[in-house]
Write a protein that holds these residues in place. Structure first.
Motif, PDB file in Angstrom:
ATOM      1  N   GLN A   1      21.695 -30.848 -52.892  1.00  0.00           N
ATOM      2  CA  GLN A   1      22.112 -29.603 -52.235  1.00  0.00           C
ATOM      3  C   GLN A   1      22.217 -28.439 -53.219  1.00  0.00           C
ATOM      4  OE1 GLN A   1      25.535 -31.427 -50.617  1.00  0.00           O
ATOM      5  NE2 GLN A   1      24.544 -31.991 -48.693  1.00  0.00           N
TER       6      GLN A   1
ATOM      7  N   GLU B   1      25.495 -25.067 -51.297  1.00  0.00           N
ATOM      8  CA  GLU B   1      25.525 -24.623 -49.907  1.00  0.00           C
ATOM      9  C   GLU B   1      26.913 -24.286 -49.378  1.00  0.00           C
ATOM     10  OE1 GLU B   1      23.093 -27.636 -47.874  1.00  0.00           O
ATOM     11  OE2 GLU B   1      21.434 -26.243 -48.163  1.00  0.00           O
TER      12      GLU B   1
ATOM     13  N   PRO C   1      24.260 -20.560 -48.624  1.00  0.00           N
ATOM     14  CA  PRO C   1      24.273 -21.483 -47.481  1.00  0.00           C
ATOM     15  C   PRO C   1      22.872 -21.658 -46.896  1.00  0.00           C
ATOM     16  CG  PRO C   1      26.000 -19.804 -47.285  1.00  0.00           C
ATOM     17  CD  PRO C   1      25.119 -19.393 -48.422  1.00  0.00           C
TER      18      PRO C   1
END
Ligand SMILES: Nc1nc2c(ncn2[C@@H]2O[C@H](COP(=O)(O)OP(=O)(O)OP(=O)(O)O)[C@@H](O)[C@H]2O)c(=O)[nH]1
Ligand SMILES: [Mg+2]
Length: 335
Positions: free
Chosen positions: A245, A272, A317
């Motif tokens: 991520q 994120e 994000p």
């Protein structure tokens, strides 16, 4: 700034690229003599098989990130092996895996494009643990339609592991695929049988003059390698999904100007969610310091000089689904 230029390695012999061999000079290439070979070799396989470890071992330099976590490699990274008999342009690729996000689709597309562009394909399979029958069938489904009549070499790696020695899995059953393939048991980590693999690759690539000058060992810039090394530390020092991520971007890369002798690099790690940001930073900044310190050492070794590396953790994000961000990170081509 270009990275691939070398500090001379013992095993790399200078050749004059793109010129005729001097009269009377004999170059050994398998059974053929006096003809140079040059070709593109795609190194493919499932995540965590040992592809990047093999690339680094064949090139003799650390250029690709390696870690025990699957999907460490995100782009195609070329490594170049130049010998008197010719040049192998090796392309390490992201592991072929299931498609979760736009980002994963890009990774798999990169690997497939490398297969299409290659003269020879090396499928890296870990001997320990053995791939499942399902995995082998999946690879057959992936390779069969895009391999064409390209030679396939199966590098059965991790033969250094207990039980791996000499085990050529019957599972592979490549004969029944109708694809002629050579199987070479190797260990990328322990550098076992790599000469045999190189001999085979030099035999299989087409005739041609070297494409890169002899002192080049990668197509990656120092900036790109710096990013690769930082991303590697994230994969090695963090667990679970967080490495997947996160994404690294080099914001600033300033080469030293005398009397200053320090290369100054500023980078961002995108995550994120706020909770991920907290983990990445760690207690009192412990984690981000650890990542930066380990990466700095690798970058200093690469450039042979002092580096000041400043990393910042930032929120982005949904970056794995965002074409604009994927382009900004260099994972998606400019359209
Ligand atoms: N024992 C042993 N371990 C190996 C060998 N080759 C790779 N490994 C280990 O296997 C793990 C994965 O290696 P990588 O080279 O990162 O694998 P990869 O196929 O590039 O993985 P992705 O980029 O995630 O697809 C690392 O922990 C390596 O140290 C080998 O020949 N022997
Ligand atoms: Mg890899």
């Amino acid at each position: 700034m270009s990275a691939g230029k070398k500090k001379k390695l013992d095993h790399i012999v200078e050749v004059e690229p793109r010129t005729e061999s001097p009269p009377g000079m004999t170059i050994e290439i398998g059974s053929e003599q006096g003809i140079q070979k040059c070709g593109l070799v795609a190194i493919v396989g499932f995540p965590n098989a040992g592809k990047s470890t093999l690339l680094n071992a064949l090139v003799g330099e650390k250029i690709a990130a390696t870690s025990p976590i699957p999907q460490t490699t995100r782009t195609c990274i070329q490594g170049i092996v130049t010998e008197p008999r010719g040049q192998l342009i090796l392309c390490d690729t992201p592991g072929l895996h299931r498609l979760h996000h736009a980002f994963n689709q890009l990774m798999v597309m990169t690997a497939k494009e490398s297969i299409l562009a290659a003269d020879v394909v090396v499928w890296v399979v870990g001997l320990s643990p053995l791939p499942s029958k399902t995995d082998v069938d999946r690879m057959k489904r992936i390779l069969s339609p895009i391999l064409g009549d390209k030679p396939l070499v199966i590098a059965a790696t991790r033969m250094d592991r207990p039980g791996g020695q000499g085990m050529i899995p019957e599972l592979l059953e490549v004969e029944s695929w109708g694809i002629p393939a050579e199987i070479v048991p190797i260990s990328g980590l322990k550098k076992i049988n790599l000469e045999r693999l190189k001999d085979l690759l030099f035999t299989l690539v087409p005739k041609g003059k070297p494409f890169f000058d002899a002192e080049w060992y990668t197509n990656q810039s120092i900036r790109q390698l710096a990013r690769e090394f930082i991303q590697e530390k994230i994969f090695r020092l963090l667990r679970d999904e967080l490495p997947h991520q996160s994404a690294v971007m080099i914001e600033e890369f300033v080469e030293p100007e005398p009397p200053d002798s320090i290369t100054r690099i500023t980078g961002s790690i995108f995550v994120e969610r706020p909770s991920q940001k907290a983990i990445m930073i760690g207690q009192g900044g412990d984690r981000i310091s650890e990542i930066s310190e380990a990466a700095r050492k690798d970058i200093e070794k690469l450039i042979g000089g002092k580096v000041f590396l400043r990393m910042e953790v930032r929120l982005s994000p949904g970056w794995r689904e965002d074409p604009r961000k994927l382009r900004e990170l260099g994972y998606m081509p400019e359209s």
